[in-house]
Design an enzyme around this catalytic site. Structure first.
Site, short mmCIF file in Angstrom:
data_model
loop_
_atom_site.label_atom_id
_atom_site.label_comp_id
_atom_site.label_asym_id
_atom_site.label_seq_id
_atom_site.Cartn_x
_atom_site.Cartn_y
_atom_site.Cartn_z
N ASP A 30 -14.48 -7.63 -9.36
CA ASP A 30 -15.02 -7.56 -7.96
C ASP A 30 -16.24 -8.27 -7.82
OD1 ASP A 30 -14.40 -5.88 -4.90
OD2 ASP A 30 -16.32 -7.18 -5.36
N HIS A 67 -10.08 -8.50 -7.96
CA HIS A 67 -9.67 -7.77 -6.38
C HIS A 67 -10.32 -8.72 -5.49
CE1 HIS A 67 -11.77 -5.20 -3.18
NE2 HIS A 67 -10.34 -5.19 -2.97
N GLU A 120 -11.50 -2.23 -8.34
CA GLU A 120 -12.39 -2.78 -7.32
C GLU A 120 -13.48 -1.79 -6.87
OE1 GLU A 120 -8.68 -2.34 -4.70
OE2 GLU A 120 -9.82 -1.46 -3.37
N ASP A 173 -0.45 -0.20 -4.46
CA ASP A 173 -1.81 0.13 -4.55
C ASP A 173 -2.17 1.41 -3.56
OD1 ASP A 173 -4.79 0.20 -4.28
OD2 ASP A 173 -4.73 -1.69 -3.43
N GLU A 199 -1.98 0.59 -8.54
CA GLU A 199 -3.59 0.20 -8.47
C GLU A 199 -4.28 1.52 -8.03
OE1 GLU A 199 -4.09 -3.51 -6.65
OE2 GLU A 199 -6.15 -2.90 -5.79
N LYS A 240 0.85 -1.15 -0.06
CA LYS A 240 -0.03 -0.03 -0.03
C LYS A 240 0.66 1.33 -0.06
CE LYS A 240 -3.90 -1.93 0.01
NZ LYS A 240 -4.95 -1.81 -0.68
#
Ligand SMILES: C[C@H](O)[C@@H](O)[C@@H](O)[C@H](O)C(=O)O
Ligand SMILES: [Mg+2]
Length: 388
Positions: free
Chosen positions: A328, A355, A305, A250, A276, A222
Site C-alpha cells: 500500500d 492495494h 493493505e 475480500d 483477502e 466483498k
C-alpha cells in the site's frame, strides 16, 4: 537537477461522501468516506514546482493524521531537497525515529500514515524536478542510489543490502523491452467497483455487465458479513463472468482463523483466486494456518493493505503466510519502505498485487508496480494492479 530549500509544508483534510452510496463498503467498514491527508510541499527554488503527497484515510480519521503531519513537518522544513534525496535513508530514519512521536508508533498507525504522506510529497517533488513520472525516476536510478533510500534495519535477516543489489542487477536484463511493453500495453488490472458490500444485487448486476462490456477479466467481491448473502452474490457474479474469468474475495479482517477456513471452504465452489484479509492483519501465524488449510482448495491468501510496515511483511513472507502480497503506497512509509518490500517479495518468490481501494491509491501504486515489473520481478504471472 534537484534544487531548492523546503520553505512550506501544508496539509489539507480532504473528504468525499462515498458512504452515502455504499461505495467502498466492506464487512468491517460499512460507512467509509474516502478521504486523504493531502500534503503540499513548496520550495524557494522559484520554479513553480510543488510536491503533492497523500495518505488514504476514512472520514474522521483524517483529523488525527493531519495533526501528526503537522507534528512531523519540522523534520523536513528548511532542509535542502538535495540533502534529503542524497540521504533518503537518513530522512526516513529521522521521521520514523522522532523521539517523542515514535512512542505512538513506532512505524505503524497514525504517525506512519503521516510519514507516508510527507515522504510521498518529497518523492513527487523529486520526480517533478527531474521531469519524469515517479516510475521512470525509479527505473532510471542506479541500483546503489535506489538502495540508499531504503532502511534495512529490522529486515537484514531476510534480505541484505547485497542481496537486494543482486536482485536489482538481475532486473536490468530485458528492462528496456519491459519498459516499451508497459508504455504500449500498460499493466494488468482488476476491478472491485461492481461488488462493494453495500451494493444491492441489482447494482452489482448492472455494474458487472458494464465492466464485462468494458473488457474487464478479473473481479473482486466483498464477503464476510453473512454467509448466505456471500453465496448468493458470488453465484451471481460467477454466473455473469463465466468460469474462465478470475474472481477474488475480500473479507477485510472479519473472521477468526478457524471461521475463515470454514467460511471460505463454503465459497470454494466459486473458484476464487484468493481470499483477502481473512483475519486480523497482525496475525502472521493465523494467516499461515489459513494459507495451509486453503492450499488444497487452490485458494491463496492475499494481504497487506493494513500491514503496518516492512517487518510484518518480512514475517508474513518467512512464515509462508501469504500467496499474494498487497503493498500500500500510503500505509507503508512511502516509496522508501515499499521498495524494501518489493525486493523482499522478489527474494521469496511472491507476486505483488498492490492495494488501491481508496482515493488516490490507484494513481500512486501504478508507479510502484510498473517499477516492480520493469526493474525487479520481470514477471506478470499472478500479478495485477487494482482498479477502483
Ligand atoms: C474501505 C475500503 O474501501 C476497503 O474496503 C478497500 O480498501 C478494500 O479492502 C480493497 O481491497 O480495495
Ligand atoms: Mg482489501
Amino acid at each position: 537537477m534537484v534544487r531548492g530549500r523546503i520553505s512550506r509544508l501544508s496539509v489539507r483534510d480532504v473528504r468525499f461522501p462515498t458512504s452515502l452510496g455504499g461505495h467502498g463498503s466492506d464487512a468491517m467498514h460499512t460507512d467509509p468516506d474516502y478521504s486523504a491527508a493531502y500534503v503540499i510541499i513548496e520550495t524557494d527554488a522559484e520554479d513553480g514546482l510543488k510536491g503533492y503527497g497523500i495518505t488514504f484515510t476514512l472520514g474522521k480519521g483524517t483529523e488525527v493524521v493531519v495533526c501528526a503531519v503537522n507534528a512531523l513537518a519540522h523534520h523536513v522544513l528548511n532542509k535542502n531537497l538535495r540533502d534529503i534525496v542524497n540521504d533518503f535513508r537518513g530522512i526516513y530514519r529521522q521521521l520514523t525515529s522522532d523521539g517523542q512521536l515514535r512512542w505512538i508508533g513506532p512505524e505503524k498507525g497514525v504517525v506512519h500514515l503521516a510519514t507516508a504522506a510527507i515522504l510521498n510529497a518529497l518523492w513527487d517533488l523529486w520526480a517533478k524536478q527531474e521531469g519524469k513520472p515517479l516510475w521512470k525516476l525509479l527505473v532510471d536510478m542506479d541500483p546503489k542510489t535506489l538502495l540508499s533510500c531504503i532502511d534495512f534495519r529490522y529486515i537484514s535477516d531476510a534480505l541484505t543490502e547485497e542481496e537486494a543489489y543482486e536482485i536489482l542487477q538481475k532486473g536490468q536484463a530485458g528492462n528496456k523491452e519491459r519498459e516499451v511493453q508497459m508504455l504500449a500495453h500498460g499493466y494488468p488490472a482488476y476491478t472491485t467497483s461492481c461488488a462493494w458490500l453495500g451494493y444491492s444485487d441489482n447494482t452489482l448486476k448492472q455494474l458487472c455487465s458494464v465492466a464485462l462490456r468494458d473488457g474487464w477479466t478479473r473481479f473482486k467481491v466483498k464477503v464476510g458479513a453473512d454467509l448466505q448473502d456471500d453465496i448468493r452474490r458470488c453465484r451471481l457474479i460467477r454466473d455473469m463472468i463465466g468460469p474462465e474469468k478470475t474472481l477474488m474475495m475480500d473479507a477485510n479482517q472479519r473472521w477468526d482463523v478457524p471461521e475463515a477456513v470454514e467460511w471460505v471452504s463454503k465459497l470454494a465452489e466459486f473458484k476464487p483466486l484468493w481470499i483477502e484479509e481473512p483475519t486480523s492483519p497482525d496475525d502472521i501465524l493465523g494467516h499461515a494456518a489459513i494459507s495451509k488449510a486453503l492450499a488444497p482448495l487452490g485458494i491463496g491468501v492475499a494481504t497487506g493493505e493494513q500491514c503496518h510496515n516492512r517487518v510484518i511483511f518480512k514475517q508474513l513472507l518467512q512464515a509462508n503466510a501469504l500467496q499474494f502480497l498487497q503493498i500500500d503506497s500510503c500505509r507503508l512509509g512511502s516509496v522508501n519502505e515499499n521498495l524494501s518490500v518489493l525486493l523482499m517479495a522478489q527474494k521469496f518468490g511472491i507476486p505483488v498485487c498492490p492495494h488501491a481501494g481508496g482515493v488516490g491509491l490507484c494513481e500512486l501504486v501504478q508507479h510502484l508496480i510498473i517499477f516492480d515489473y520493469i526493474s525487479v520481478s520481470a514477471s506478470l504471472t499472478n500479478s495485477s494492479c487494482f482498479q477502483d
